[in-house]
Design a protein around this motif. Structure first.
Motif, PDB file in Angstrom:
ATOM      1  N   MET A  22      -2.011   0.643  -7.658  1.00 14.40           N
ATOM      2  CA  MET A  22      -1.961   0.273  -6.244  1.00 14.40           C
ATOM      3  C   MET A  22      -2.783   1.186  -5.352  1.00 14.40           C
ATOM      4  O   MET A  22      -2.933   0.931  -4.156  1.00 14.40           O
ATOM      5  CB  MET A  22      -0.513   0.254  -5.763  1.00 14.40           C
ATOM      6  CG  MET A  22       0.280  -0.926  -6.293  1.00 14.40           C
ATOM      7  SD  MET A  22       2.011  -0.869  -5.762  1.00 14.40           S
ATOM      8  CE  MET A  22       1.831  -0.689  -4.006  1.00 14.40           C
TER       9      MET A  22
ATOM     10  N   ALA B 186      -1.281  -0.170   0.877  1.00 13.70           N
ATOM     11  CA  ALA B 186       0.157  -0.346   1.157  1.00 13.70           C
ATOM     12  C   ALA B 186       0.639   0.766   2.084  1.00 13.70           C
ATOM     13  O   ALA B 186       0.385   1.953   1.834  1.00 13.70           O
ATOM     14  CB  ALA B 186       0.952  -0.334  -0.136  1.00 13.70           C
TER      15      ALA B 186
ATOM     16  N   ILE C 246       6.925   1.190   1.141  1.00 13.58           N
ATOM     17  CA  ILE C 246       7.541   0.602  -0.046  1.00 13.58           C
ATOM     18  C   ILE C 246       8.976   0.236   0.286  1.00 13.58           C
ATOM     19  O   ILE C 246       9.763   1.082   0.722  1.00 13.58           O
ATOM     20  CB  ILE C 246       7.523   1.565  -1.245  1.00 13.58           C
ATOM     21  CG1 ILE C 246       6.091   1.976  -1.596  1.00 13.58           C
ATOM     22  CG2 ILE C 246       8.209   0.920  -2.458  1.00 13.58           C
ATOM     23  CD1 ILE C 246       6.008   3.045  -2.675  1.00 13.58           C
TER      24      ILE C 246
ATOM     25  N   THR D 231      -0.182  -4.673   4.382  1.00 12.02           N
ATOM     26  CA  THR D 231       0.180  -4.705   2.967  1.00 12.02           C
ATOM     27  C   THR D 231       1.314  -3.720   2.721  1.00 12.02           C
ATOM     28  O   THR D 231       1.245  -2.576   3.161  1.00 12.02           O
ATOM     29  CB  THR D 231      -1.019  -4.318   2.078  1.00 12.02           C
ATOM     30  OG1 THR D 231      -2.077  -5.268   2.258  1.00 12.02           O
ATOM     31  CG2 THR D 231      -0.625  -4.294   0.603  1.00 12.02           C
ATOM     32  N   VAL D 232       2.357  -4.178   2.040  1.00  2.00           N
ATOM     33  CA  VAL D 232       3.466  -3.313   1.656  1.00  2.00           C
ATOM     34  C   VAL D 232       3.837  -3.606   0.212  1.00  2.00           C
ATOM     35  O   VAL D 232       3.448  -4.636  -0.344  1.00  2.00           O
ATOM     36  CB  VAL D 232       4.706  -3.515   2.560  1.00  2.00           C
ATOM     37  CG1 VAL D 232       4.411  -3.109   3.994  1.00  2.00           C
ATOM     38  CG2 VAL D 232       5.198  -4.951   2.504  1.00  2.00           C
ATOM     39  N   ALA D 233       4.591  -2.710  -0.405  1.00  2.12           N
ATOM     40  CA  ALA D 233       5.095  -2.922  -1.760  1.00  2.12           C
ATOM     41  C   ALA D 233       6.578  -3.237  -1.713  1.00  2.12           C
ATOM     42  O   ALA D 233       7.291  -2.788  -0.813  1.00  2.12           O
ATOM     43  CB  ALA D 233       4.848  -1.693  -2.623  1.00  2.12           C
TER      44      ALA D 233
END
Length: 212
Positions: free
Chosen positions: A46, A51, A54, A148-150
């Motif tokens: 990643m 990101a 999380i 964007t995130v996880a």
């Protein structure tokens, strides 16, 4: 700015409950040594994906996975109880073949047949699991327009929720999520899209890039 949100979703790394074949949410189960290495590899995959946060299930194994990733990526971890694995009531922790077969049959009924009324023992039915996972992912997306995130979750609950949003169906059923392999889920402000679904044999052979 675009409203499109990318959620880089993944199952936690290998954990003690998985190697023991135990059913249920089991929130105190920890990662194995292999699971820790898988989490570190997920962070490497990643790197560069952008990101900014999380989100993770509150289960220890998911938090451990997220914490390892967060240290490598330099981002914050936000625990969300609604990302937990499926609760199976009095069958929690069972390792007998009958319970495992029942759990598989129930999951198939949710994902393939769309019958959300089934449950393992006195645990959650598919309606409850779908509602909390869809609610969690929708809430996450709403807070990260254009970003964007996880998301670190669990094999049964995450697959159930994403099947409701994107409709992987038989594709997902034939390919249970491998440990700690990130894959993209996209939301454009109107609809959800799962451009890819990781193969169980492709562990750490994919990147977090959209459409990979």
């Amino acid at each position: 700015m675009s409203d499109r949100v990318r959620l880089l979703c993944l199952r936690h790394g290998e954990s003690e409950n998985v190697t023991a074949g135990a059913a249920g949410a089991l929130p105190l189960a920890t990662l194995t040594a292999r699971g820790r290495l898988q989490a570190a590899e997920a962070a490497r995959l990643m790197s560069g994906e952008g990101a900014t946060r999380i989100y993770a299930s509150t289960a220890v194994r998911a938090r451990q996975t997220a914490d390892i990733m967060a240290r490598a990526l330099g981002v914050e971890v936000v625990p969300l109880e609604d990302l937990a694995e499926v609760h199976v009531g009095r069958a929690e922790g069972a390792v007998d073949p009958a319970t495992r077969a029942r759990a598989a049959a129930v999951l198939r009924s949710w994902i393939v047949d769309g019958d959300l009324g089934e449950a393992v023992a006195d645990g959650e039915d598919g309606h409850a699991v779908t509602a909390r996972i869809v609610g969690a992912l929708t809430s996450i997306a709403a807070g990260h327009a254009g970003g964007t995130v996880a998301v670190v979750g669990h094999v049964a609950s995450l697959t159930t929720g994403l099947s409701a949003l994107c409709g992987p169906g038989l594709k997902a059923w034939g390919a249970p999520l491998p440990h700690a392999v990130p894959f993209p889920v996209e939301y454009d402000g109107r609809s959800w899209r799962c451009p890819s679904w990781p193969s169980p044999t492709a562990a750490h052979e994919v990147t977090g890039a959209a459409g990979s």
